[in-house]
Design a protein around this motif. Structure first.
Motif, PDB file in Angstrom:
ATOM      1  N   THR A 132      -7.498  21.160  80.643  1.00 50.88           N
ATOM      2  CA  THR A 132      -6.334  21.999  80.335  1.00 50.88           C
ATOM      3  C   THR A 132      -5.629  21.586  79.043  1.00 50.88           C
ATOM      4  O   THR A 132      -4.797  22.328  78.541  1.00 50.88           O
ATOM      5  CB  THR A 132      -5.283  21.894  81.456  1.00 50.88           C
ATOM      6  N   ASP A 172      13.238  29.177  83.526  1.00 54.73           N
ATOM      7  CA  ASP A 172      12.188  28.576  82.696  1.00 54.73           C
ATOM      8  C   ASP A 172      12.343  27.066  82.696  1.00 54.73           C
ATOM      9  O   ASP A 172      13.452  26.552  82.565  1.00 54.73           O
ATOM     10  CB  ASP A 172      12.311  29.065  81.249  1.00 54.73           C
ATOM     11  N   ASP A 192      11.377  23.382  80.848  1.00 55.41           N
ATOM     12  CA  ASP A 192      10.958  22.859  79.544  1.00 55.41           C
ATOM     13  C   ASP A 192       9.819  21.858  79.664  1.00 55.41           C
ATOM     14  O   ASP A 192       9.132  21.577  78.687  1.00 55.41           O
ATOM     15  CB  ASP A 192      12.148  22.176  78.856  1.00 55.41           C
ATOM     16  N   GLY A 242       5.400  28.231  84.228  1.00 56.27           N
ATOM     17  CA  GLY A 242       6.453  27.797  83.309  1.00 56.27           C
ATOM     18  C   GLY A 242       7.828  28.084  83.852  1.00 56.27           C
ATOM     19  O   GLY A 242       8.828  28.017  83.135  1.00 56.27           O
ATOM     20  N   GLN A 258      -5.519  27.465  83.749  1.00 53.13           N
ATOM     21  CA  GLN A 258      -4.801  26.912  82.595  1.00 53.13           C
ATOM     22  C   GLN A 258      -3.328  26.742  82.940  1.00 53.13           C
ATOM     23  O   GLN A 258      -2.792  27.503  83.735  1.00 53.13           O
ATOM     24  CB  GLN A 258      -4.923  27.852  81.385  1.00 53.13           C
ATOM     25  N   PHE A 313       0.775  26.769  81.768  1.00 52.04           N
ATOM     26  CA  PHE A 313       1.508  27.733  80.933  1.00 52.04           C
ATOM     27  C   PHE A 313       1.577  27.292  79.483  1.00 52.04           C
ATOM     28  O   PHE A 313       1.567  28.106  78.573  1.00 52.04           O
ATOM     29  CB  PHE A 313       2.899  28.019  81.512  1.00 52.04           C
ATOM     30  N   ASP A 314       1.687  25.960  79.266  1.00 57.57           N
ATOM     31  CA  ASP A 314       1.742  25.419  77.907  1.00 57.57           C
ATOM     32  C   ASP A 314       1.345  23.947  77.996  1.00 57.57           C
ATOM     33  O   ASP A 314       2.121  23.131  78.505  1.00 57.57           O
ATOM     34  CB  ASP A 314       3.164  25.568  77.343  1.00 57.57           C
ATOM     35  N   PRO A 315       0.147  23.601  77.522  1.00 58.97           N
ATOM     36  CA  PRO A 315      -0.326  22.212  77.684  1.00 58.97           C
ATOM     37  C   PRO A 315       0.623  21.187  77.073  1.00 58.97           C
ATOM     38  O   PRO A 315       0.655  20.040  77.508  1.00 58.97           O
ATOM     39  CB  PRO A 315      -1.668  22.197  76.938  1.00 58.97           C
ATOM     40  N   LYS A 316       1.408  21.591  76.089  1.00 61.67           N
ATOM     41  CA  LYS A 316       2.327  20.633  75.460  1.00 61.67           C
ATOM     42  C   LYS A 316       3.533  20.340  76.357  1.00 61.67           C
ATOM     43  O   LYS A 316       4.314  19.438  76.080  1.00 61.67           O
ATOM     44  CB  LYS A 316       2.815  21.174  74.117  1.00 61.67           C
ATOM     45  N   LYS A 317       3.677  21.129  77.403  1.00 63.50           N
ATOM     46  CA  LYS A 317       4.852  20.965  78.266  1.00 63.50           C
ATOM     47  C   LYS A 317       4.492  20.436  79.651  1.00 63.50           C
ATOM     48  O   LYS A 317       5.262  20.611  80.604  1.00 63.50           O
ATOM     49  CB  LYS A 317       5.596  22.298  78.373  1.00 63.50           C
TER      50      LYS A 317
END
Ligand code: SF4
Lengths: 167, 425
Positions: free
Chosen positions: B92, B31, B33, B152, B56, B58-62
């Protein structure tokens, strides 16, 4: 599948700026247009030599050192480079080559001279210098990379498996 | 059963992120970060995502994309690429650092996107910079970056680790840049290929976080996958106020197995210069002093931080850049620019004759902001001096510390900066 082409030979430490200079790579995403500049700082005629019939790019140690630019393997592919043969590769270039579908072979390239006719059967693990009449041994790709290359690169691997499916 | 052998920082971070008992040589899917791309690499990653059929991340904040290499855009081709990045951000929700924010390798840690103990990848080879912050960070290509943005996670070969220890004490006028150039000269451009470095010792402990980042930044110049340091009180303090993520520092075990250990006496290292056209073509400054220069450059992800500006301003205060020299300066981020303005460094440097350009990569990679002319010599604080690197294959690039660059632009020739330090001052 066996690929046949002539060798175009370079020395050690060919970096990614030589493969495709930063001044070109930032201009666009058009790899076909950019390919004419492949290797130009070390051989201004690389594209003309490689493009018509294809070529093996043969180099010394640490091929592809430097930046992470994926434009490097891409412009080689688009200049009709069939594979890169080198004594050793820089890590990021090696991954990028596999991910984009450019075969890379680690072998003793001192045995090969510029202009030699070569044949390469990657899956079978056979590299022949036809001009010299010798077979050059090389270690197989790590299984993960062989799998990615067999799938046609990382994008195709993702499409096929919906994500990473590496054993 | 025998005792359980210890682990390196790399083995611990890969174990934690892959849920396996990872050892050097293992292939793991781990994984990540954080994932970053810059303007030379993000457009290809965006294209790869499209080809994968992924809409999209996996996590827009990352995930973040940064316009730093040619920014503001010098030509319409780049403008189109920047537009693609902005649209990707809108579509995204990933963070977009637009023109003028700074170099990716400053922005990612500065904004707390990574913390000690993290594993992150960036589509830029100098992503190894955050090793100084105890982050296993490494450069990947655009397709690997795209896969990491989508899933991710990414596959990795857990690297062997080479331990580098600096003992003694740095002499006045000698900096962390000199230590890493010295290392490149010693082990060569492929001296650590496929390996992680663990860099430490009393000299590293004594360095500021800024100065440590200079060393980790150049881990790739010896072929390394990462340039790791432990997190100490200074590191943790540096992260205070930079976000909500909680650092999870990782230290190498005393009985971890290293593929080799190098120990250098920093006290014996003077200012170093990498000569054209490779980073490992390193000489003590005495051997190149007097080489005429036409351009100096202070900036980049290697040496564009506040401390670097402080050192250069300290030397140039009340002095003038030589009339035959163009001295270009680019802070590594907008924050550094603001801090350097507040501290008076920018005023000092511009008064001395420096040309201030946008926070970002500046002329480092030859896209804009100061392409040298045929036959010209450049002295730069950057990390690479390959032929053509600054946009002209007929120019010659020398690399040195900010102090060396500042001393050199005054004289119009490569100059030992030690005369501005210590007793000779
Ligand atoms: S400053 Fe130079 S080395 Fe650093 S990211 Fe930008 S172009 Fe690359």
């Amino acid at each position: 599948m066996t690929i046949a082409a002539r060798a175009i030979k370079f020395g050690d430490d060919i970096n990614t700026d030589y493969i495709i200079s930063g001044k070109h790579k930032f201009k666009s995403n058009d790899m076909v247009a950019m390919a004419v500049h492949a290797m130009e700082d070390v051989d201004p005629h690389y594209y003309e030599k490689a493009k018509p019939e294809g070529a093996f790019l043969v180099a010394g140690s640490n091929f592809g050192m430097g930046s992470s630019r994926e434009q490097a393997p891409l412009v080689l592919i688009h200049s009709n480079t069939k594979a890169v043969l080198a004594k050793s590769f820089a890590r990021i270039f090696y991954r990028n080559a596999i991910n984009t579908g450019l075969p890379v072979v680690e072998c003793d390239t001192d045995l090969i001279d510029d202009g030699d006719e070569l044949t390469l059967d990657l899956e079978g693990g056979v590299l022949v210098d036809v001009t010299k009449g010798i077979t050059i041994p090389f270690p197989p790709l790590p299984p993960v990379m062989a799998q990615l290359l067999a799938d046609g690169g990382l994008v195709e691997h993702f499409k096929k498996h919906g994500g990473f499916a590496l054993d | 059963m025998g005792p359980i052998p210890g682990k390196t920082i790399a083995e611990k971070i890969f174990s934690a992120h892959s849920g396996t008992d990872a050892h050097a040589g293992d292939i793991v899917v781990a994984d990540v970060d954080f994932v970053m791309g810059q303007d030379g690499t993000s457009p290809l990653a965006i294209k790869a995502l499209e080809r994968m059929g992924v809409t999209q991340v996996f996590d827009p904040k990352k995930v973040a994309v940064v316009m730093d290499h040619s920014s503001p855009s010098p030509i319409e081709g780049v403008s189109a690429l920047h537009t693609q990045m902005r649209e990707f951000g809108k579509r995204t929700g990933v963070k977009v650092y637009d023109v003028g924010c700074g170099v990716c390798h400053q922005l990612i840690p500065e904004n707390g996107h990574v913390v000690p103990g993290d594993l992150m990848v960036g589509c830029d080879s100098h992503t190894c910079t955050y090793g100084a912050l105890n982050v296993f960070s490494t450069g990947v290509g655009s397709t690997d970056g795209a896969a990491a943005m989508a899933a991710g996670k990414l596959w990795f070969k857990v690297p062997e680790t080479m331990k580098v220890t600096y003992t003694g004490e740095l002499a006045p006028g000698v900096f962390s840049k000199d230590l890493v150039l010295f290392l490149a000269g010693q082990i060569g451009a492929d001296g650590a290929t496929y390996k992680a470095l663990e860099i430490g010792g009393p000299v590293i402990d004594a360095l500021s976080v800024d100065a440590r980042m200079t060393i980790s930044n150049m881990a790739i110049e010896v072929g390394a996958k990462a340039g790791l340091m432990k997190a100490d009180a200074k590191t943790l303090e540096w992260f205070e106020g930079r976000g909500e993520r909680v650092p999870a520092p990782v230290e190498g075990d005393a009985d971890a197995s290293y593929c080799c250990e190098l120990v250098y006496d920093a006290g014996a290292v003077g200012p170093q210069v990498a000569k054209p056209h490779s980073v490992d073509n390193v000489s003590p400054i005495e051997e190149v002093a007097g080489t005429p220069i036409a351009q100096g450059y202070l900036g980049t992800c290697t040496n564009g931080r506040l401390e670097d500006f402080a050192v250069a301003a300290g030397i140039l205060k009340g002095r003038k850049v030589h009339s035959d020299v163009r001295f270009i300066i680019a802070p590594a981020s907008k924050q550094i620019l603001l801090d350097a303005i507040a501290a008076g460094y920018i005023q000092t440097l511009v008064e001395a004759g420096a040309v201030l350009v946008t926070p970002g990569c500046g002329p480092c990679v030859g896209t804009h902001n100061g392409v040298p002319s045929d036959g010209e010599n450049v002295i730069s604080t950057a990390n690479r001096n390959f032929k053509g690197r600054m946009g002209n294959g007929n120019a010659f690039i020398y690399l040195g510390s900010p102090a060396t660059v500042a001393a050199s632009v005054i004289e119009g020739a490569i100059t030992d900066p030690r005369k501005y330090f210590g007793e000779g001052r």
